[in-house]
Design an enzyme around this catalytic site. Sequence first.
Site: not given
Length: 332
Positions: A160, A188
């Site tokens: 990410d 996440h």
Amino acid sequence: MAKEPVRVLVTGAAGQIGYALVPMIARGIMLGPDQPVILHMLDIPPAAEALNGVKMELVDAAFPLLKGVVATTDAVEACTGVSVAVMVGGFPRKEGMERKDVMSKNVSIYKAQASALEKYAAPNCKVLVVANPANTNALILKEFAPSIPEKNITCLTRLDHNRALGQISERLNVQVSDVKNVIIWGNHSSTQYPDVTHATIKTPEGEKPVPALVNDDAWLKGEFITTVQQRGAAIIKARKLSSALSAASSACDHIRDWVLGTPEGTWVSMGVYSDGSYNVPAGLIYSFPVTCSGGEWKIVQGLSIDEFSRGKLDATAAELAEEKALAYSCLS
């Protein structure tokens, strides 16, 4: 003197991410260009034949740093003597499945693998959980591998982080290597908070803050965040398969920085065990900005958190607390 080989475990090694990851490790991308490795690859019995095919390809590639390959469906054999464990294997959510069903499958997988690591891995083994739900899988692993220090159990939010760097680099038409200090806070999942409040760009006139250069608050608080949050789904839609190459590459980045250190003045995002920093409840595995040195990570302290960010940090923490409760309910 040549270095002693490091034993690196990859679970789910016959899968998409595993297939992309093992050649990177064998090339020295994870542990450095002069560090020999012995790869331990684990997968489930139905994947044994495919796993053997991956082993054949590793042999055929003749990687100079690769000093041995263990390909097995036995967790004990896979975990024995490993110093780095990359946990890619997990049970994916299938259509029509409830979150609790996925969670209970993963709880049983991570419970078994944690017990094997606990008994057979090297004493200071570093663990990176990639399989989703990554933060909560890491928490379960910590629960069932009590002798592995909690600071050695992490989960992957570097993917990410790298996605956020990529979006800023494209938006400003600058080299991605000139963008630094974005932050992924939290889970996440689609509640994660990609934060560029403290990020900078290297320019000929020195480092400049990202928010000033982008100069579009609506984009930074809207489309930028949702693009990073939903990037995995966008790739599945485009590729008809989930992101494997970028996940493998960021797993290498995560371990490399952890083992070899982050550059001076640069931080990266890692899912780590919360100590209560930034008013995040202790006892969750939560993504923070960290610096690494001497094989240890440290949460970057003292960053200002505005009201908008505070709301985002709290929302993703609430989701993690709920996931933790769900996971623990699957244990009883």
